[in-house]
Design a protein around this motif. Sequence first.
Motif, short mmCIF file in Angstrom:
data_model
loop_
_atom_site.label_atom_id
_atom_site.label_comp_id
_atom_site.label_asym_id
_atom_site.label_seq_id
_atom_site.Cartn_x
_atom_site.Cartn_y
_atom_site.Cartn_z
N GLN A 175 -2.90 0.80 -2.40
CA GLN A 175 -1.56 0.51 -1.90
C GLN A 175 -1.27 1.40 -0.70
O GLN A 175 -2.00 2.33 -0.38
CB GLN A 175 -0.53 0.78 -3.01
CG GLN A 175 -0.75 0.00 -4.30
CD GLN A 175 -0.44 -1.47 -4.14
OE1 GLN A 175 0.48 -1.84 -3.41
NE2 GLN A 175 -1.19 -2.33 -4.82
N TRP A 176 -0.17 1.08 -0.01
CA TRP A 176 0.30 1.93 1.08
C TRP A 176 0.60 3.33 0.55
O TRP A 176 1.09 3.46 -0.56
CB TRP A 176 1.58 1.31 1.67
CG TRP A 176 2.23 2.16 2.72
CD1 TRP A 176 3.27 3.03 2.56
CD2 TRP A 176 1.89 2.21 4.09
NE1 TRP A 176 3.59 3.64 3.74
CE2 TRP A 176 2.75 3.16 4.71
CE3 TRP A 176 0.93 1.58 4.88
CZ2 TRP A 176 2.69 3.46 6.06
CZ3 TRP A 176 0.87 1.89 6.23
CH2 TRP A 176 1.74 2.81 6.80
N PRO A 177 0.23 4.43 1.22
CA PRO A 177 -0.24 4.47 2.60
C PRO A 177 -1.76 4.46 2.74
O PRO A 177 -2.27 4.66 3.85
CB PRO A 177 0.33 5.80 3.10
CG PRO A 177 0.25 6.68 1.89
CD PRO A 177 0.57 5.78 0.72
N PHE A 224 -1.90 -7.60 2.29
CA PHE A 224 -1.44 -6.22 2.15
C PHE A 224 -2.12 -5.51 0.98
O PHE A 224 -2.09 -4.30 0.89
CB PHE A 224 0.07 -6.20 2.03
CG PHE A 224 0.74 -6.79 3.24
CD1 PHE A 224 0.82 -6.08 4.42
CD2 PHE A 224 1.26 -8.07 3.20
CE1 PHE A 224 1.42 -6.62 5.55
CE2 PHE A 224 1.85 -8.62 4.33
CZ PHE A 224 1.93 -7.91 5.50
N THR A 225 -2.71 -6.26 0.09
CA THR A 225 -3.55 -5.70 -0.97
C THR A 225 -4.69 -6.68 -1.22
O THR A 225 -4.67 -7.80 -0.73
CB THR A 225 -2.76 -5.53 -2.30
OG1 THR A 225 -2.21 -6.79 -2.69
CG2 THR A 225 -1.63 -4.51 -2.14
N TYR A 264 -2.64 -0.60 4.77
CA TYR A 264 -1.58 -1.56 5.09
C TYR A 264 -2.25 -2.92 5.27
O TYR A 264 -2.30 -3.72 4.37
CB TYR A 264 -0.82 -1.12 6.35
CG TYR A 264 0.27 -2.10 6.76
CD1 TYR A 264 1.34 -2.35 5.90
CD2 TYR A 264 0.22 -2.76 7.98
CE1 TYR A 264 2.34 -3.25 6.25
CE2 TYR A 264 1.22 -3.65 8.35
CZ TYR A 264 2.27 -3.90 7.48
OH TYR A 264 3.25 -4.78 7.83
N GLU A 300 1.30 -5.24 14.74
CA GLU A 300 1.06 -4.24 13.71
C GLU A 300 -0.38 -3.70 13.73
O GLU A 300 -1.01 -3.57 12.69
CB GLU A 300 1.42 -4.81 12.33
CG GLU A 300 2.88 -5.21 12.23
CD GLU A 300 3.29 -5.66 10.85
OE1 GLU A 300 4.40 -5.31 10.44
OE2 GLU A 300 2.51 -6.36 10.18
#
Length: 212
Positions: free
Chosen positions: A119-121, A94-95, A124, A157
Amino acid sequence: MEMKTDKPFVGFHTRLSDHDAVDKFIELIEEHLAPMDFNAVIVELNPGYTYRCFPAYSNGTVTYEDLQKIAATCRRHGIEPIPLVQCLSHQSNFTGGPWPLYKDHPEFLETARVPDDAQWPDVYVYSWCASNDGVYPMMDEIIEAMDAKIVHVGMDEVFDIGEETCPRCKGKDKAKLFARTVKILHDHLKEKDIQMMMWGDRLLDAEKLGYN
């Protein structure tokens, strides 16, 4: 596709990337999952497995021999060993940027890379470009190592698909691109007489469920 089993799967799913965790995982299978009548273990691997065919994709320490050992343990206890190879989406954590392969070949990604600390957004998880042809040879190596009869291909996803910024996918129908990848994967596995599993979240009706 109908599963070739006389009873439903009671499954355990985990991600494995560390060789030093393999013996503990086998202990979990033997001392806990088997006595509790689990009959399927889904082992999510990429990119934690050390691929012989494509070392550039690897960033873990699980070996070919480790997978053989896990599969043998499962079958000794009547458990189906099912490798999970993340396809289309989840080509990153995610990162921290995409998996190693894409750091050298960002052209395989559906969206342009962003800074690794984004980071989000802004990010993802990365997805590979659904207009690219072929199935990664890494899947075949894992099938061989585990003598797999069923393979889980992920496909959950998938948020980056058919993007206007992708020169190969621009203007294409997102649903057709997704279905195209499913068919490529299914046909590849069917040729080997292997059944395919995948997550179903991208098949849900967003209007009825309020799901993105």
